[in-house]
Write an enzyme that holds these catalytic residues in place. Structure first.
Site, mmCIF file in Angstrom:
data_model
loop_
_atom_site.group_PDB
_atom_site.id
_atom_site.type_symbol
_atom_site.label_atom_id
_atom_site.label_comp_id
_atom_site.label_asym_id
_atom_site.label_seq_id
_atom_site.Cartn_x
_atom_site.Cartn_y
_atom_site.Cartn_z
ATOM 1 N N ILE A 7 0.850 -1.195 0.000
ATOM 2 C CA ILE A 7 0.000 0.000 0.000
ATOM 3 C C ILE A 7 0.879 1.235 0.000
ATOM 4 C CG2 ILE A 7 -0.267 -0.191 2.516
ATOM 5 C CD1 ILE A 7 -3.011 1.200 2.127
ATOM 6 N N GLY A 9 1.418 5.501 0.349
ATOM 7 C CA GLY A 9 0.869 6.613 1.129
ATOM 8 C C GLY A 9 0.292 6.171 2.455
ATOM 9 N N GLY A 13 -3.887 8.762 7.737
ATOM 10 C CA GLY A 13 -5.204 8.693 7.119
ATOM 11 C C GLY A 13 -5.642 7.323 6.641
ATOM 12 N N GLY A 15 -4.511 5.394 4.260
ATOM 13 C CA GLY A 15 -3.435 4.423 4.066
ATOM 14 C C GLY A 15 -3.014 3.771 5.365
ATOM 15 N N TYR A 151 -7.301 18.577 -9.893
ATOM 16 C CA TYR A 151 -7.411 17.334 -9.123
ATOM 17 C C TYR A 151 -8.444 16.402 -9.752
ATOM 18 C CZ TYR A 151 -8.510 14.226 -5.200
ATOM 19 O OH TYR A 151 -8.742 13.119 -4.403
#
Length: 288
Positions: A7, A9, A13, A15, A151
């Site tokens: 995984i 990041g 949060g 992750g 974004y």
């Protein structure tokens, strides 16, 4: 059955919480991040909850960093079962106001980053004829939103990439690929977004000032109290990621809440999980 999972990041949060929950379920988790010095919270949380993690350095902008991380995983485990492309960054600024360097950075982290990581694991997943790539997208990958267009463009690109790969990775190579689409989540993501905006000039005194004042006023309305009532927590998104991973027939997309489903209904109501379109394209193009 225990899986080998990477995984990106994972320092905070979604992750972080996903890494912990996966480890709690007995999986071998390689929790990676760009700056390994930011692993303190992850280590503390893992110790508190009694789980073991393998913390790795991986910068989604650096091909060599990605290759080194995956090489180490393969060397010690001879396989990789799941890649969760979680690393990402938001951006507030209109397209005209944004510099090209900023636009390229947003695309690099949110779109090219998952591409780099996916390209690195696919040879191994093809060889083992199994695997699952899970891309963390956003409601912004389904619905364009003002002042977030860069974004949203990156997440729209990620959605298109994933939908396309889903048409052939599973029937030809046994590899699943899915999207997770959260709405508002209580993490440092929003604070980092606002801090960067303010550090780069905040609301500029130009023609966009009324728009930016309106938008930032809207963001300011999400107080901590409102977020507690309306936003989801990282643990809830982690549960959806794990549900996707454990699904015997993984869908293309998993929306994180009824709120996301409602917000995107005009666009997704005929095919909310993406399976109808995937099947239609497969039959029409690949006869599969």
């Amino acid at each position: 059955m225990s899986k080998i999972i990477l995984i990106t990041g994972a320092s905070t949060g979604i992750g972080l919480e996903t890494a912990i929950q996966l480890a709690e379920q007995g999986h071998k988790v390689f929790a990676s991040m760009r700056n390994i010095e930011k692993s303190t919270l992850l280590k503390q949380t893992a110790e508190k909850r009694g789980v073991k993690l393998n913390i790795m350095q991986l910068d989604v902008l650096d091909d060599q960093s990605i290759a080194n991380c995956i090489s180490e995983i393969i060397k010690s485990n001879e396989r990789i079962d799941v890649l969760i492309n979680n690393a990402g960054a938001g951006f507030i600024r209109t397209m005209e106001q944004a510099s090209m360097d900023e636009i390229k950075q947003v695309m690099d982290v949110n779109f090219y980053g998952p591409i780099r990581c996916s390209k690195a694991v696919l040879p191994f997943m093809r060889k083992q004829k199994s695997g699952h790539i899970i891309n963390i997208s956003s409601v912004g990958g389904l619905v364009g939103q003002p002042v977030n267009e860069i974004y949203c463009a990156a997440k729209f690109a990620l959605e298109g990439l994933t939908e396309s790969l889903a048409t052939y990775l599973e029937p030809y190579f046994g590899i699943h690929i899915s999207l997770i689409e959260p709405g508002g989540v209580i993490t440092e993501f929003g604070n980092n977004l606002t801090n960067y905006f303010n550090s780069t000039g905040g609301i500029l005194n130009d023609d966009y000032k009324p728009l930016m004042e309106n938008y930032m006023g809207y963001r300011a309305s999400f107080t901590d109290e409102v977020k507690e009532k309306v936003f989801q927590k990282p643990a809830q998104i982690a549960e959806i990621i794990i549900k996707c991973m454990n699904d015997p027939h993984p869908k293309v997309r998993y929306m994180s809440s009824e709120g996301v489903a409602t917000f995107t209904k005009v666009k997704t109501s005929l095919d909310p999980d993406g399976e109808i379109l995937k099947t239609q394209v497969r039959k029409g193009v690949l006869n599969k």
